[in-house]
Every structure is written in structure tokens, then in C-alpha cells.
Design a protein around this motif. Structure first.
Motif, short mmCIF file in Angstrom:
data_model
loop_
_atom_site.label_atom_id
_atom_site.label_comp_id
_atom_site.label_asym_id
_atom_site.label_seq_id
_atom_site.Cartn_x
_atom_site.Cartn_y
_atom_site.Cartn_z
N GLU A 193 0.60 -1.70 -0.01
CA GLU A 193 -0.20 0.27 0.33
C GLU A 193 0.67 1.10 0.39
N ILE A 194 2.11 1.06 0.82
CA ILE A 194 2.77 2.34 0.46
C ILE A 194 3.60 2.31 -0.65
N ILE A 195 4.12 1.42 -0.85
CA ILE A 195 4.26 2.03 -2.59
C ILE A 195 3.64 1.92 -3.41
N ASN A 196 2.50 1.75 -3.63
CA ASN A 196 1.53 1.96 -4.80
C ASN A 196 1.28 3.57 -4.74
N PHE A 197 1.41 4.10 -2.44
CA PHE A 197 0.90 5.36 -2.29
C PHE A 197 2.38 6.12 -3.29
N ILE A 198 3.95 5.93 -2.55
CA ILE A 198 4.36 6.12 -2.94
C ILE A 198 4.50 6.18 -5.43
N PRO A 213 9.43 10.82 5.70
CA PRO A 213 8.30 9.89 7.00
C PRO A 213 7.78 9.02 7.06
N VAL A 214 6.62 8.97 5.25
CA VAL A 214 6.69 7.96 5.08
C VAL A 214 7.89 6.79 4.44
N LEU A 215 8.51 7.19 3.68
CA LEU A 215 9.77 6.12 3.39
C LEU A 215 10.94 5.24 4.96
N VAL A 216 10.36 5.77 6.09
CA VAL A 216 10.87 5.41 7.41
C VAL A 216 9.62 4.48 7.86
N SER A 217 8.81 5.43 7.71
CA SER A 217 7.61 3.66 7.90
C SER A 217 7.48 2.91 7.28
N TYR A 218 8.10 2.88 5.51
CA TYR A 218 8.35 2.19 5.27
C TYR A 218 9.18 0.81 5.07
N LEU A 219 10.63 1.79 5.62
CA LEU A 219 11.65 0.64 5.66
C LEU A 219 11.38 0.24 7.66
N ASN A 220 10.05 0.66 8.15
CA ASN A 220 9.93 0.06 9.45
C ASN A 220 9.05 -1.52 9.69
N LEU A 234 11.04 -1.25 -3.46
CA LEU A 234 10.64 0.54 -3.71
C LEU A 234 10.96 0.57 -5.51
N LEU A 235 12.33 0.38 -5.42
CA LEU A 235 12.62 0.59 -6.17
C LEU A 235 12.65 0.44 -7.38
N ASP A 236 12.44 -0.88 -7.72
CA ASP A 236 11.85 -1.41 -9.07
C ASP A 236 11.07 -1.34 -9.33
N ARG A 237 10.21 -1.04 -8.50
CA ARG A 237 8.41 -0.17 -8.84
C ARG A 237 8.29 1.25 -9.55
N LEU A 238 9.17 1.79 -9.18
CA LEU A 238 9.52 3.38 -9.43
C LEU A 238 10.32 3.29 -10.64
N LYS A 239 11.58 2.52 -10.71
CA LYS A 239 12.49 3.11 -11.31
C LYS A 239 13.09 4.38 -11.44
N VAL A 240 14.48 3.95 -10.81
CA VAL A 240 15.31 5.09 -10.21
C VAL A 240 16.29 5.96 -11.91
N GLU A 241 15.43 5.68 -12.69
CA GLU A 241 15.78 6.90 -13.96
C GLU A 241 14.59 7.78 -13.93
N THR A 242 13.99 7.50 -13.25
CA THR A 242 12.15 8.79 -13.14
C THR A 242 12.88 9.61 -12.47
N PRO A 243 12.56 10.91 -12.49
CA PRO A 243 12.40 12.25 -11.37
C PRO A 243 12.62 11.53 -10.22
N ARG A 244 11.06 11.04 -10.01
CA ARG A 244 10.86 9.73 -8.48
C ARG A 244 10.83 9.31 -8.31
N GLY A 245 11.55 8.18 -9.25
CA GLY A 245 13.07 7.08 -7.94
C GLY A 245 13.67 7.94 -8.10
N GLN A 246 14.74 9.11 -8.56
CA GLN A 246 15.61 9.85 -8.17
C GLN A 246 15.83 10.43 -6.94
N THR A 247 14.72 10.73 -6.15
CA THR A 247 13.92 11.63 -5.34
C THR A 247 13.82 11.30 -4.08
#
Length: 428
Positions: A193-198, A213-220, A234-247
Motif C-alpha cells: 500500500e505504501i509502494i502504491n501511494f509513493i 517520514p513515509v519512507l521511514v515508515s515503509y522501512l520499519n 520499492l526502487l524496482d517499482r519506481l525505476k531510478v531513471e525517473t524523477p520520483r525514483g531519483q528523489t
């Protein structure tokens, strides 16, 4: 006659529609002239512009759409306050005393509502559990019982009754804060659910202050033994080549730095360094800060502001066989414990031509001045706290932070504690 618009004319119309102003009013005895407006990207404040006040009024014109958190900083007095933009004019009146901001009066509707929501959120998390327990001892048909029930219902409310079209950022912030970060969420969110939100969230995620804080919650949620797996998922879903993935990658590197998770920091910092795509400004900033303080790197020079115990004009002007750099604060409990141990060995260090240079993250001048009276080494401070330029330049996330430099100002060691410093010089 039919009217036609050129592309430039259309762009001008959109620009006029998108532009809003931020107006700050302060009393006549408030002495600051300059004010800096910041936007937000993840957890990083981004300078937009600096303005000078006219009759103690500062007006910032923002030329495009922006929904999210903003900040104004007065560098002369080190006053900072936050507010939101919903792409509408923002009006704030400051109440000050002794050149310090004592109260912030939000005059525009969006910030007034947001302020009430945040006040209510604090009460919800601190007071609601206690009221719920008290309610068990009072009947609903008594006057006090009715009042108690009404207050519980009021505090339990979220953004459900808000018109999202009128206040999209407030709705976004409060809905997702309650969903992912509240101490009393209706249902604990899963990793998916957190991955889908991000992944699916709009651009307000970067401007909302919720991302870290959402990322910290995700790791916890994933647990301490599954950090690498969680991050890779998480990074596999976001793709690190994208702006959000890099952020997100940039935020994770900083999180691992803050929590001293060196193995994971090194792994994902290496991933960032090896990217072949265009790098966003956000990730580039993280890469530069970390490159500045790598072992073997030349420690960036710094022009002293008001140095004590030296006639040197800059860090590089301080000549020694070795230098110990400390980032510290008079309000830091760990510094209070560690720096006296360094002080006890200072003469031994000085006899070996080892100089100590302390950069303070203090804000209060009196507190800083009293503390450095006991420190015979070189001291300097911008008196801007975490708004100091040190933070980005030297990748400082906590105090105390230590570096050891050679005679050419190259970093040769990054001790974690004062004991490591003394051991490095065989003084423990």
C-alpha cells in the motif's frame, strides 16, 4: 471578428493565472531587511528568491503553479516559519518581540484552515486516547458526557467533510498523514500500500513534507532484517531513471546517513553514482554533498564569519600537520559529553601540530559565546542552526560530526566519536 491567440499570448495568460503572491507583514520594530522564500522537494528546502522588505512588508511573486509547503527565512535574525500554498495568494502577519517571531497570524483561508488542522492533529494524537479512557466513566446522557462525546467526535474527524476542489493540498496532506503517519491509523498500511501511494501519488508528494517520514515508515514495516529487500522492491517499482525514483533514492541515502546505516548508504550511493541517465537536481545535490566528504577528497574550504582564537581568514589558512574538524552545538547532549574529553587532550594535540576547528550549529549567540569560552581551539559559527551552509556543503546530519584532515586539507579519517579521534592520534 474572431479573436486568435498566439502561443506566446496563451502562455502569458496561463502565467497570469498561475501566479500568486506571498505577502509577509511584520511590526515596525522588526529589524530584518532580507527574507528568503523556499519551496520543498522531498525533505530538501529549495531557495526560490530573496526579497528586501519595504516598510516591513515582504512581497514574493511566484510565477507558476505550486501546491505544497513553503518556508520564509530571515537570515539576519534566524527566524523561520512554514506555510502552505494552494496556488492562491498567501498573507501572513508576524507578531514579534526582541526581533524574534512570537506568533504567526495566517490571514488567508488555506493557511488558517491548515493551521487549525495541524493543531487538531496534535490534540488528536495526544489528547484523544486519554479522552476515550475518561469517557468510560461518564454516561452519555450527562452534560459532561455529552460534551466529552462531542469533543471525541470532533477530534476523531479527518478531512472527510472538506471540499477537495477548494483545498486540494490540505485534503491531500491530511488524508495521507492520517493514513500513513498517524499514531492511531484505522488500519496499519502494508508495504504494498505504501509502494502504491509513493508510485501513484501526484506531484504534491514531493512538496508535502510527507515523503521522508513515509519512507521511514515503509522501512520499519519491512523490519530491520529486510531493509535491502524492501528498498530494492520499492526502487524496482519506481525505476531510478525517473524523477520520483531519483528523489526517493536521494531521500533513502540521507536516511541511511542519519541512522548510521553505512552498508546501505554505500550500496545505494554507489547505485546513484553509476546511473547513466540524466540526473535530477535533487539527486545531484546528494551526490555532491557526499563527494565533498569522501575519504581522500579535498575538504571544501570555508571562509570564516567571526572566528575566535585565530587570525586566519579561512579554514585553509589554518596551518597544521593535521586538523580535527568538529560540527557541534551547545544544545547537543552528545557534544556536552564528548568535547570535554577532547579538551583534556588539546595540549597533547597542539604539541603534535594538530589543530582543532569547531563549527557550531548554534542559533543563540549567548549560549554559543559562553560555551566557546572554554574551548581554546579555532571556533566559528554562522548562528543559523540547521540553516547553516555547513549542512549541504559538508553533508552534516547530526552533531557532533568529526573529520580529520592532513596538511593539504584532504580527508584522511571520519571518526564517529571523540574516542575514535583520540585513538587515531594514540591519545586514548
Amino acid at each position: 471578428m474572431k479573436k486568435t491567440f498566439t502561443i506566446s499570448a496563451l502562455l502569458a495568460v496561463f502565467s497570469l493565472q498561475a501566479q500568486f503572491t506571498v505577502t509577509i507583514q511584520a511590526p515596525a520594530d522588526f529589524k530584518d531587511q532580507d527574507a528568503i522564500l523556499y519551496t520543498l522537494n522531498g525533505s530538501k528546502d529549495i531557495i526560490f528568491t530573496k526579497e528586501q522588505g519595504k516598510n516591513n512588508v515582504w512581497t514574493f511573486k511566484y510565477p507558476k503553479n505550486y501546491m505544497g509547503m513553503m518556508k520564509v527565512y530571515f537570515p539576519g535574525s534566524n527566524n523561520t516559519f512554514n506555510f502552505i500554498s494552494e496556488n492562491k495568494n498567501v498573507n501572513v502577519r508576524l507578531e514579534t518581540q526582541g526581533n524574534k517571531v512570537k506568533d504567526i497570524i495566517y490571514l488567508d483561508e488555506a493557511n488558517e484552515i491548515m493551521s487549525k488542522f495541524q493543531e487538531g492533529s496534535q490534540k488528536k494524537e495526544l489528547i484523544l486516547p486519554a479522552l476515550s479512557q475518561i469517557k468510560e466513566y461518564y454516561k452519555d446522557n450527562t452534560d459532561f458526557g455529552k460534551a466529552l462525546k462531542a469533543e471525541i467526535n470532533r477530534l476523531s474527524g479527518g478531512s472527510e467533510g472538506m471540499d477537495q476542489s477548494q483545498h486540494p493540498f490540505i485534503y491531500y496532506y491530511n488524508t495521507n498523514y492520517n493514513r500513513f503517519l498517524s499514531n492511531n491509523p484505522a488500519k496499519k498500511p502494508t508495504q504494498d500500500e505504501i509502494i502504491n501511494f509513493i508510485d501513484k501519488s501526484n506531484d504534491m508528494l514531493e512538496t508535502s513534507s510527507l515523503l521522508r517520514p513515509v519512507l521511514v515508515s515503509y522501512l520499519n514495516t519491512g523490519g530491520n532484517t529486510n531493509v535491502g529487500t524492501s528498498v530494492d522492491k520499492l526502487l524496482d517499482r519506481l525505476k531510478v531513471e525517473t524523477p520520483r525514483g531519483q528523489t526517493v533514492l536521494s531521500e533513502l541515502i540521507d536516511i541511511f546517513d542519519v541512522y548510521d546505516m553505512q552498508e546501505f548508504k554505500d550500496k545505494y550511493l554507489s547505485l546513484a553514482k553509476n546511473l547513466k541517465c540524466t540526473i535530477t537536481d535533487r539527486l545531484a545535490s546528494t551526490l555532491k554533498s557526499n563527494a565533498n566528504v569522501e575519504i581522500g577528497a579535498a575538504f571544501p574550504n570555508y571562509k570564516f564569519q567571526t572566528p575566535v582564537n585565530t587570525t586566519a581568514k579561512s579554514l585553509y589558512d589554518v596551518k597544521a600537520d593535521k586538523k580535527i574538524i568538529i560540527f557541534w552545538s551547545s544544545t547537543c547532549s552528545h557534544c556536552e559529553e564528548e568535547l570535554p574529553k577532547l579538551l583534556a587532550k588539546y595540549n597533547d594535540l597542539k604539541s603534535k601540530n594538530i589543530q582543532v576547528v569547531g563549527f557550531s550549529m548554534d542559533v543563540d549567540k549567548d549560549s554559543y559565546t559562553k560555551k566557546i569560552a572554554a574551548f581554546p581551539w579555532v571556533n566559528d559559527s554562522e548562528l543559523k542552526g540547521w540553516n547553516s551552509s555547513y549542512v549541504d556543503t559538508y553533508n552534516v546530519h547530526a552533531t557532533p560530526t568529526y573529520f580529520i584532515l592532513d596538511a593539504n586539507n584532504k580527508i584522511i579519517n571520519r571518526p564517529e566519536h571523540v574516542a575514535d579521534v583520540l585513538q587515531y592520534f594514540s591519545l586514548k
